[in-house]
Design an enzyme around this catalytic site. Structure first.
Site, PDB file in Angstrom:
ATOM      1  N   ALA A 258       1.478  -0.960  -0.353  1.00 48.83           N
ATOM      2  CA  ALA A 258      -0.389  -0.127  -0.174  1.00 48.83           C
ATOM      3  C   ALA A 258       0.818   1.158   0.179  1.00 48.83           C
ATOM      4  CB  ALA A 258      -0.752  -0.586   1.455  1.00 48.83           C
ATOM      5  N   GLY A 261       2.649   2.136  -5.082  1.00 45.02           N
ATOM      6  CA  GLY A 261       2.949   2.974  -6.392  1.00 45.02           C
ATOM      7  C   GLY A 261       4.261   1.996  -7.180  1.00 45.02           C
ATOM      8  N   LYS A 262       4.717   0.879  -5.975  1.00 46.86           N
ATOM      9  CA  LYS A 262       5.935   0.439  -6.641  1.00 46.86           C
ATOM     10  C   LYS A 262       5.444  -0.899  -7.446  1.00 46.86           C
ATOM     11  CE  LYS A 262       8.506   1.602  -2.565  1.00 46.86           C
ATOM     12  NZ  LYS A 262       7.313   2.641  -1.389  1.00 46.86           N
ATOM     13  N   ASP A 307      -1.436 -10.714   6.149  1.00 43.19           N
ATOM     14  CA  ASP A 307      -0.070 -10.671   7.299  1.00 43.19           C
ATOM     15  C   ASP A 307       1.125 -11.173   6.614  1.00 43.19           C
ATOM     16  OD1 ASP A 307       1.500  -9.890   8.751  1.00 43.19           O
ATOM     17  OD2 ASP A 307      -0.068 -11.255  10.920  1.00 43.19           O
ATOM     18  N   ASP A 325       9.232  -3.745   0.924  1.00 36.96           N
ATOM     19  CA  ASP A 325       9.236  -2.917   1.068  1.00 36.96           C
ATOM     20  C   ASP A 325       8.714  -2.298   2.658  1.00 36.96           C
ATOM     21  OD1 ASP A 325       9.853   0.941   0.207  1.00 36.96           O
ATOM     22  OD2 ASP A 325       7.619   0.717   0.483  1.00 36.96           O
ATOM     23  N   CYS A 378      12.321   3.724   3.394  1.00 35.66           N
ATOM     24  CA  CYS A 378      12.111   5.409   3.595  1.00 35.66           C
ATOM     25  C   CYS A 378      12.666   5.820   4.570  1.00 35.66           C
ATOM     26  CB  CYS A 378      10.791   5.476   3.023  1.00 35.66           C
ATOM     27  SG  CYS A 378       9.596   5.648   4.392  1.00 35.66           S
TER      28      CYS A 378
END
Length: 427
Positions: A258, A261-262, A307, A325, A378
Site C-alpha cells: 500500500a 505505487g511500486k 499478513d 518495501d 524510506c
C-alpha cells in the site's frame, strides 16, 4: 484573502486534531477536500500555516517559552496551538502584518471560549513580535525542530556536516513528482495535458518515467489524475521497480504494497504480461491499492489482504521477484510527513528492526532459485538498512547484487534505501 479568521480557525482545528493523534497528511488532505470552496490563495495559506506550524513546533515552543511566564506544556491545548501558529506567522510569513496576527489570535481565542485569556495571548504575541529578531538558538534540535535522539543518531551515523544537510532538507520546498503511466500515455502527451489543466511541469534529470509538477490546486480535481495517466511517487521510490528490472512474464509478489505505487510500476514494466500480486495487512490498505489499480486500468495486477509475517505455503518458490518495501521509521521522508519525527521513538525504531527481520525470514522463501528479493525502506537509519541486509545475507542463501543509499539533502531526492539480492541456485 476573503476570510482569514475562518482559515486560521481551520488551521487551529487541524493542529488540535494532530495533537490528539491524527496523521497530519491524512488530516490535511481531508480538510482540503471538505473545504474545496476556498479559493486557491486561501488553500495555499492554510496548507502552509498547517504544515509550517507542525514542522517547526520545537522551535516555536522554544520561542514561546522565552517570552511566556506559562510554559507551553502547561498551557491549554487551544492556547498552545493558537500561539504556535501565530508565532509561525510572525517568524516565517512576512506578508502577514504582525498586528493582524495578534488581533486575529485574540479574536480566535475569544471565539473558542477563552476570552479570559485574550490578554495573555495578546501580551505574549506582542512581546514576541517586538523581540523575535533578537533571539536565536545554537541547539540543532531546536534550530531544525527535530527531536534530540534523531539529531544524535544522524550525527553518529553520518557525521555533523551531512546530518545538518539532512535536517535542513525538511524545509526545502519541492515540487510533487509523478510517474507517467506509460501504458496509457507518453511523457510529451502527459506534459501537454497537464499544462492544459494549468499545471506547471518540469522534466526530472535522469528519470524518463518521471515529471515534477507544481502550481495545481487540488490533485483529484485534475482529470489526468482521475484517468490514471500518472501516479504520485517520489523519484527515490521509483528506483525500487527499476532495480527489480522485471522481464516479461515474471511472477512478482509485493508483500507490503500500500498504496501500490511500486507494484503498479512493476506491472507497467511487465507490459501486460506476467502477474503482480500486491499485498497488505488490512482491508483499508488493500482498498487503497485497488483504487490505484482501478485508475491505472492495468490487468496484470491484483490486490490481496495478507499478513506478511504469516507464511503462505502456496507461494513458496513461485516468485521471480519479491518486493519487500517494509514498515520502517520513515526518517528519510520528513520533508513530506512533517509529524513523523514527533511520533517515532527509539524504542519503536528497534521494534521495526525486529519486524523487518521477522518478515524477511518469511518472505525469502517465496523467491525461486535465481530469483530476486528487493528490500527497501524510506529511512536513513543504518540498523534498518545496511545492518539488516548484512544480517540477512549471513543467515539466508542470497547474494547482494545492488545497494542504493540516498540521503535527503545530500542526494537529490528523498532518503531511501534499496538492496537488490539474488537467491542462490543451490541453498
Amino acid at each position: 484573502m476573503t476570510d482569514q479568521v475562518n482559515t486560521r480557525g481551520l488551521a487551529l482545528e487541524f493542529l488540535l486534531e494532530v495533537e490528539k493523534g491524527a496523521l497530519s497528511h491524512v488530516a490535511l488532505r481531508g480538510m482540503l477536500e471538505r473545504y474545496q470552496y476556498l479559493d486557491k490563495q486561501e488553500r495555499a495559506f492554510l496548507t502552509r500555516l498547517c504544515e509550517g506550524t507542525l514542522e517547526r513546533r520545537l522551535e516555536l515552543d522554544a520561542i514561546i517559552n522565552h517570552f511566556s511566564k506559562v510554559p507551553v506544556k502547561k498551557q491549554k491545548p487551544v492556547i498552545r496551538n493558537l500561539l504556535r501558529m501565530s508565532v509561525y506567522q510572525l517568524k516565517y510569513m512576512d506578508q502577514v502584518p504582525d498586528s493582524a496576527v495578534c488581533n486575529e489570535a485574540v479574536r480566535l481565542a475569544q471565539k473558542k471560549g477563552f476570552g479570559t485569556l485574550k490578554g495573555f495571548v495578546n501580551g505574549v504575541l506582542r512581546s514576541i513580535a517586538r523581540g523575535i529578531e533578537e533571539i536565536s538558538f545554537d541547539d540543532l534540535s531546536i534550530c531544525y525542530s527535530t527531536p534530540q535522539w534523531i539529531v544524535d543518531q544522524w550525527v553518529e551515523e553520518y557525521g555533523k556536516d551531512k546530518a545538518v544537510r539532512m535536517l535542513a532538507d525538511q524545509y526545502v520546498e519541492k515540487p510533487v513528482t509523478i510517474r507517467i503511466n506509460e501504458t496509457k500515455t507518453t511523457k510529451q502527451q502527459l506534459k501537454a495535458r497537464l499544462e492544459s489543466e494549468g499545471v506547471t511541469v518540469q522534466e526530472v534529470d535522469g528519470m524518463d518515467c518521471a515529471l515534477a509538477i507544481s502550481g495545481f490546486d487540488y490533485l483529484r480535481a485534475l482529470s489526468s489524475f482521475r484517468e490514471g495517466l500518472f501516479h504520485v511517487q517520489d523519484v527515490s521510490s521509483m528506483q525500487v521497480a527499476l532495480t527489480a528490472a522485471p522481464k516479461e512474464g515474471d511472477i512478482c509478489l509485493d508483500v507490503c504494497a500500500a498504496p501500490g505505487g511500486k507494484s503498479l510500476h512493476l506491472a507497467e514494466l511487465l507490459h501486460g504480461t506476467g502477474l503482480v500480486e500486491a499485498r497488505d495487512l488490512t482491508d483499508y490498505k488493500v482498498e487503497l491499492i485497488q483504487d490505484n489499480i482501478d485508475r491505472s486500468e492495468l490487468t496484470n495486477i491484483r490486490a490481496v489482504c495478507h499478513d506478511a509475517t504469516v507464511l503462505d505455503e502456496s507461494w513458496i518458490g513461485k516468485a521471480d521477484i519479491v518486493l519487500a518495501d517494509l514498515p520502517c521509521s520513515g526518517l528519510g521522508v520528513l520533508n513530506k510527513k512533517n509529524d513523523l519525527k514527533y511520533r517515532m521513538t527509539p524504542e519503536q525504531q528497534q521494534e521495526l528492526v525486529e519486524l523487518q527481520h521477522r518478515i524477511l525470514d518469511i518472505v525469502w522463501q517465496y523467491v525461486k532459485p535465481g530469483g530476486k528479493l528487493i528490500y527497501s525502506t524510506c529511512t536513513v537509519h543504518k540498523a534498518e538498512n545496511v545492518e539488516t541486509v548484512d544480517w540477512f545475507l549471513k543467515t539466508h542463501p542470497f547474494l547482494l547484487k545492488k545497494e542504493i543509499i540516498m540521503l535527503p539533502g545530500v542526494d537529490k531526492y528523498d532518503g531511501f534505501f534499496i538492496a537488490g539480492m539474488e537467491r542462490k541456485e543451490h541453498d
